[in-house]
Write a protein that holds these residues in place. Structure first.
Motif, PDB file in Angstrom:
ATOM      1  N   LEU A   1       0.865  -1.180   0.000  1.00  0.00           N
ATOM      2  CA  LEU A   1       0.000   0.000   0.000  1.00  0.00           C
ATOM      3  C   LEU A   1       0.903   1.232   0.000  1.00  0.00           C
ATOM      4  CD1 LEU A   1      -2.572  -1.221   2.592  1.00  0.00           C
ATOM      5  CD2 LEU A   1      -3.270   0.045   0.574  1.00  0.00           C
TER       6      LEU A   1
ATOM      7  N   ARG B   1      -3.347   7.261   8.628  1.00  0.00           N
ATOM      8  CA  ARG B   1      -4.013   6.257   7.803  1.00  0.00           C
ATOM      9  C   ARG B   1      -3.095   5.055   7.548  1.00  0.00           C
ATOM     10  NH1 ARG B   1      -6.305   7.184   1.833  1.00  0.00           N
ATOM     11  NH2 ARG B   1      -7.374   5.200   1.641  1.00  0.00           N
TER      12      ARG B   1
ATOM     13  N   LEU C   1      -4.179   1.270   8.138  1.00  0.00           N
ATOM     14  CA  LEU C   1      -4.261   0.323   7.023  1.00  0.00           C
ATOM     15  C   LEU C   1      -3.307  -0.861   7.219  1.00  0.00           C
ATOM     16  CD1 LEU C   1      -4.555   2.700   3.931  1.00  0.00           C
ATOM     17  CD2 LEU C   1      -6.378   1.398   5.048  1.00  0.00           C
TER      18      LEU C   1
ATOM     19  N   LYS D   1      -5.118  -3.105   9.480  1.00  0.00           N
ATOM     20  CA  LYS D   1      -6.364  -3.579   8.875  1.00  0.00           C
ATOM     21  C   LYS D   1      -6.100  -4.691   7.864  1.00  0.00           C
ATOM     22  CE  LYS D   1     -10.397  -2.001   6.238  1.00  0.00           C
ATOM     23  NZ  LYS D   1     -11.025  -0.864   5.543  1.00  0.00           N
ATOM     24  N   TYR D   2      -5.049  -4.506   7.062  1.00  0.00           N
ATOM     25  CA  TYR D   2      -4.774  -5.483   6.005  1.00  0.00           C
ATOM     26  C   TYR D   2      -3.582  -6.387   6.318  1.00  0.00           C
ATOM     27  CZ  TYR D   2      -8.179  -2.989   3.187  1.00  0.00           C
ATOM     28  OH  TYR D   2      -9.341  -2.428   2.731  1.00  0.00           O
TER      29      TYR D   2
ATOM     30  N   TYR E   1      -8.800   6.667  13.833  1.00  0.00           N
ATOM     31  CA  TYR E   1      -9.232   5.310  13.466  1.00  0.00           C
ATOM     32  C   TYR E   1      -9.373   4.414  14.691  1.00  0.00           C
ATOM     33  CZ  TYR E   1      -7.684   6.990   8.920  1.00  0.00           C
ATOM     34  OH  TYR E   1      -7.516   7.736   7.786  1.00  0.00           O
TER      35      TYR E   1
ATOM     36  N   MET F   1      -8.461  -3.893  -1.185  1.00  0.00           N
ATOM     37  CA  MET F   1      -7.837  -2.567  -1.022  1.00  0.00           C
ATOM     38  C   MET F   1      -8.268  -1.660  -2.171  1.00  0.00           C
ATOM     39  SD  MET F   1      -3.920  -3.651  -0.160  1.00  0.00           S
ATOM     40  CE  MET F   1      -3.463  -4.722   1.191  1.00  0.00           C
TER      41      MET F   1
ATOM     42  N   ASN G   1     -11.839  -0.565  -1.605  1.00  0.00           N
ATOM     43  CA  ASN G   1     -12.186   0.197  -0.392  1.00  0.00           C
ATOM     44  C   ASN G   1     -11.287   1.376  -0.075  1.00  0.00           C
ATOM     45  OD1 ASN G   1     -14.176  -1.759   0.083  1.00  0.00           O
ATOM     46  ND2 ASN G   1     -12.694  -3.058   1.147  1.00  0.00           N
ATOM     47  N   GLU G   2     -10.090   1.378  -0.594  1.00  0.00           N
ATOM     48  CA  GLU G   2      -9.118   2.358  -0.085  1.00  0.00           C
ATOM     49  C   GLU G   2      -8.645   3.378  -1.110  1.00  0.00           C
ATOM     50  OE1 GLU G   2      -9.004   2.203   2.954  1.00  0.00           O
ATOM     51  OE2 GLU G   2      -9.571   0.118   3.368  1.00  0.00           O
ATOM     52  N   THR G   3      -9.057   3.257  -2.362  1.00  0.00           N
ATOM     53  CA  THR G   3      -8.541   4.145  -3.402  1.00  0.00           C
ATOM     54  C   THR G   3      -8.984   5.585  -3.168  1.00  0.00           C
ATOM     55  OG1 THR G   3      -8.789   2.284  -4.896  1.00  0.00           O
ATOM     56  CG2 THR G   3      -8.381   4.426  -5.898  1.00  0.00           C
ATOM     57  N   THR G   4      -8.033   6.500  -3.142  1.00  0.00           N
ATOM     58  CA  THR G   4      -8.385   7.916  -2.993  1.00  0.00           C
ATOM     59  C   THR G   4      -7.543   8.783  -3.927  1.00  0.00           C
ATOM     60  OG1 THR G   4      -6.937   7.971  -1.056  1.00  0.00           O
ATOM     61  CG2 THR G   4      -9.280   7.956  -0.620  1.00  0.00           C
TER      62      THR G   4
ATOM     63  N   THR H   1      -3.651   7.563  -3.079  1.00  0.00           N
ATOM     64  CA  THR H   1      -3.155   6.191  -2.949  1.00  0.00           C
ATOM     65  C   THR H   1      -2.544   5.827  -4.301  1.00  0.00           C
ATOM     66  OG1 THR H   1      -5.335   5.350  -3.592  1.00  0.00           O
ATOM     67  CG2 THR H   1      -4.865   5.431  -1.238  1.00  0.00           C
TER      68      THR H   1
END
Lengths: 187, 360, 250
Positions: free
Chosen positions: B136, B152, B156, B159-160, B186, B231, B234-237, B281
């Motif tokens: 990531l 973050r 993350l 989380k992963y 978080y 990922m 759910n996580e792309t920004t 990301t």
């Protein structure tokens, strides 16, 4: 309002610190600001500089390509940054440490004998802060009170020994400003 | 909380502390040494762990050790130092060890120089470590974003159960600007289901990266890729700056994004419809969103402080929806608002000419 | 009357079977480690760190939590674990290709930092798993797959004496080289391992035990000849002994 300024000198003159004070003062006035130093091995040779931006808007590049203002506290900095001044911009030259004649016709020069001025003040006095006072007085980019507040706030985080030098710093700042209003003949 | 003036490197370090980073392992290298110095000054006083490792090989493996216990651990380095960590980043992905790696890029290849650059995009995104794996990668463009993305990153990673890299450059590391340290926002996942703490009244656990039985490694890799897919979903920004009607879209990551904004504002004032698509990301890369943007644009201009690395992901996402141009400098050469503006003007003329000629 | 009962250590998996070559030293050492963990009653508080080589498959044998490390880095992984879990017993299990060759920098730095961990280094003077190539500890003249004419100092230098060097590190609390060639030597080896455990458990510093072990397959010798080779040849180059013991006991 956008102001980009480069403060340069040799190590120990406080070029980086002068830039940080300016930045703190900008934060106090709620302005956007960035500071970036020359870093790493570049510092070891003795020549240091930092770039400061102050603006009402978001600042894109912290690195300055062409500056509105350059404060050159020695001859090496004067040579290095003379071409970095924008057309119509301004440069402070430290005539105590430089005999080099200005080269450009399209920018303004302010010659200040920073080191001689420092000798007239309560010791220790600070050439970087004298230059800063002159810069603020000349550009009015920030209020003098904001700069004093910034120095006062920063002093709180220092050791007692250094904290005691705050009055000297304020005296230096004001003396730099007064030189712009009324340049003194220096013997 | 009020805004404070803070240096990028120190902001990352303080944000890591706020995020609950229990241990930092690192080896000094310009332009990120302030992170280690800050950690060295603060972590021991807080009863947390700080170790100056003998090398980057050592520091990343100390992160692995800490990560296997479920602790929030971090290391930081730059370019050639990150190169030394690649084998272990691959191992972390395989063994599913969480950890945060801060990479503050300098000029390369080789020892290169210490000037700001973005030439380690491939290193961060396309491996260097062996095998099929994904790290990531988060890319901040301001000191404020460096703080937010450090938070973050820690979240993350847990989380992963994957390494997370914060990819910054020398400009962001060295610069100061006002920023705000909010609280760590978080809620961390429970690690007690997998962390190593001694096989007390349970089956023993192992966290290893060697999986020899026939089919075991492929099965594991497939499972890891399901995780990478999650990922992606759910996580792309990314940041959308003036994209709505943009005919010329600039793609840039990190500090180049903020520099481009100044040029874009100037271009808008001159009546040119220009916008910025800035991936935040880098993996997961916002390829679907970029493709949609490209479908409505006439041209994409990719800007990077390298010879064209994210460019490959941009082209792959655009997939022919519009032409892609590249403009970059490297190894300390910087893109300025003026040079970007000139490039915009030059390319915008081409777009206008096409429209006038009825091509489109 | 004495009744000797064979008992499988709790710290070994019930269905775990050693997969080493006949005559290999690994099985003996792994069993001693398991016995000691049982004796100290620390099975529930132990985290083992595996390395790369024949030493890798700890999770196949031990009824313990295991973290894996890449080539030479298990002391670093152990450092990370121990610093986060200072109340746990943490040991690395490595070979000479790992601890004394690719990872010797990590070994001496871990010792110098005085990490409260224990390293057991199996020295069979070659890279066993990859097929018997020369390592840092390979003897002068030793034939390996990468020194088919024997190790020549002018080409590949001299054997590295790991235990002697580790003993010079200020953070080392206990450091010994042992062999497992006879029952008597095995008892001595277990006593040394016990000491290396104790210095960690008592918070004194780094414990290091180098075990000279046979690799009959790669040495192209029978198991018995291999043991004789250790006694008659290897011990002359890598002598047995306690090189450091800050507890002052012998």
């Amino acid at each position: 309002m956008d102001m980009s300024v480069i403060v340069a000198g040799f190590g120990g003159q406080g070029a980086l610190l002068a830039g940080i004070i300016l930045c703190h003062a900008a934060v106090i006035e709620g302005k956007k600001t960035t500071w970036i130093p020359s870093y790493g091995a570049e510092m070891r040779g003795g020549a240091v500089n930092c770039a400061v931006n102050i603006s009402d808007d978001e600042i894109g590049s912290p690195v300055i390509d062409k500056a509105d203002f350059v404060i050159a506290m020695n001859d090496v900095s004067q040579i290095k940054f003379e071409d970095k001044v924008k057309n119509g911009g301004c440069m402070i030259i430290n005539s105590s440490l430089s005999n080099i004649k200005p080269n450009r016709k399209d920018i303004n020069y302010i010659e200040i004998p920073l080191n001689e001025l420092a000798h007239k003040l309560t010791q220790p006095a600070f050439v970087n802060v004298i230059a800063l006072g002159a810069f603020i007085e000349k550009t009015k980019v920030l209020k003098m009170e904001s700069v004093i507040s910034a120095m006062t706030e920063m002093a709180k985080t220092l050791s007692e020994k250094k904290r005691k030098l705050l009055p000297n710093n304020i005296e230096s700042l004001k003396f730099g400003a007064s030189f712009i209003k009324n340049p003194l003949p220096v013997s | 909380m009020a805004k404070v003036l803070v240096k990028g490197n120190e902001a990352i370090a303080q944000a890591a502390i706020n995020a609950g980073c229990q241990c930092y392992f690192g080896y000094p290298i310009t332009p990120q040494s302030e992170i280690g110095e800050y950690m060295g000054a603060h972590l021991p006083k807080m009863g947390r762990v700080f170790v100056t490792a003998e090398s980057e090989l050592a520091s990343i493996n100390m992160v692995i050790g800490a990560g296997t216990t479920g602790a929030k651990a971090m290391t930081s380095s730059s370019s050639c130092g990150i190169a030394l960590m690649q084998e272990s980043i691959s191992a972390m992905c395989c063994a599913e060890v969480p950890g945060v790696i801060v990479s503050v890029m300098r000029g390369g290849p080789g020892l290169g120089n210490i000037a700001p650059a973005q030439a380690d995009y491939f290193q961060a995104l396309k491996g260097g470590g062996n095998g099929d794996y994904k790290t990531l990668v988060l890319s901040p463009s301001t000191v404020q974003e460096a703080i937010d993305l450090t938070y973050r990153a820690f979240y993350l990673a847990l989380k992963y159960r994957n390494p997370v890299m914060l990819l910054a450059d020398g400009i962001l590391g060295q610069m100061m600007e006002p920023a705000e340290f909010g609280e760590y926002p978080y809620e961390d996942p429970d690690v007690s289901t997998w962390a190593l703490d001694g096989a007390n009244n349970r089956e023993p656990r192992n966290i290893v990266s060697l999986h020899m039985p026939e089919g075991a490694m492929e099965e594991r890799t497939n499972r890891l890729f399901e995780k990478y897919q999650a990922m992606q979903e759910n996580e792309t920004t990314y940041e959308d700056f003036m994209l709505k009607d943009a005919k010329l879209v600039i793609t840039a990551f990190g500090t180049v994004g903020r520099v481009a904004k100044t040029a874009i504002k100037k271009a808008r004032e001159a009546g040119m419809k220009v916008g910025l698509f800035r991936p935040i990301t880098l993996f997961p890369f916002p390829d679907k969103a970029l493709h949609d943007v490209a479908e409505n644009a006439d041209l994409i201009l990719d800007l990077e402080l390298n010879k064209g690395q994210m460019l490959l992901d941009v082209r792959s996402a655009v997939f022919g929806a519009c032409p892609v141009e590249f403009y970059g400098r490297t190894a300390g050469g910087l893109l300025t608002p003026d040079s970007i503006y000139e490039k915009i003007c030059e390319l915008y003329k081409k777009i206008d000419n096409k429209i006038e000629a009825g091509v489109n | 009357m004495e009744t000797l009962v064979y008992k499988r250590p709790e710290s070994l998996l019930k269905d775990g079977h050693f997969t080493f070559c006949p005559g290999c030293g690994h099985g003996v050492v792994l069993r001693m480690i398991a016995e000691l963990i049982d004796e100290f009653n620390i099975q529930k508080d132990t985290i083992a760190i595996s390395s790369v080589g024949c030493s890798i498959f700890l999770e196949k044998f031990f009824n313990l939590d295991v973290a894996g490390a890449s080539h030479g880095r298990s002391p670093c992984v152990a450092t990370g674990v121990k610093r986060c879990k200072p109340d746990k017993f943490v040991f690395t299990y490595q070979g000479d290709g790992d601890a004394a060759t690719i990872g010797f920098n990590e070994t001496i730095h871990t010792a110098s930092r005085g990490e409260h961990i224990t390293t057991i280094m199996i020295n069979n003077t070659n890279f066993g798993m990859t097929g018997g190539q020369a390592s840092a500890t390979t003897l002068v003249g030793q034939v390996t797959t990468t020194t088919p004419m024997g190790r020549k100092p002018e080409l590949t230098g001299y054997p590295l004496h790991a235990a002697e060097i580790v003993s010079k590190c200020d953070g080392t609390a206990y450091c010994a080289r042992v062999a497992i060639t006879t029952p008597a030597q095995i008892r001595k080896a277990k006593a040394a391992l016990k000491k290396a455990f104790e210095v960690q458990l008592n918070g004194l510093g780094y414990g290091f035990v180098e075990v000279l072990a046979a690799c009959p397959t790669n040495w192209h010798m029978t198991p018995v000849d291999s043991l004789n080779h250790i006694e008659n040849v290897i011990e002359k180059v890598h002598p047995l002994g306690v090189f450091k013991d800050i507890t002052g006991e012998q």
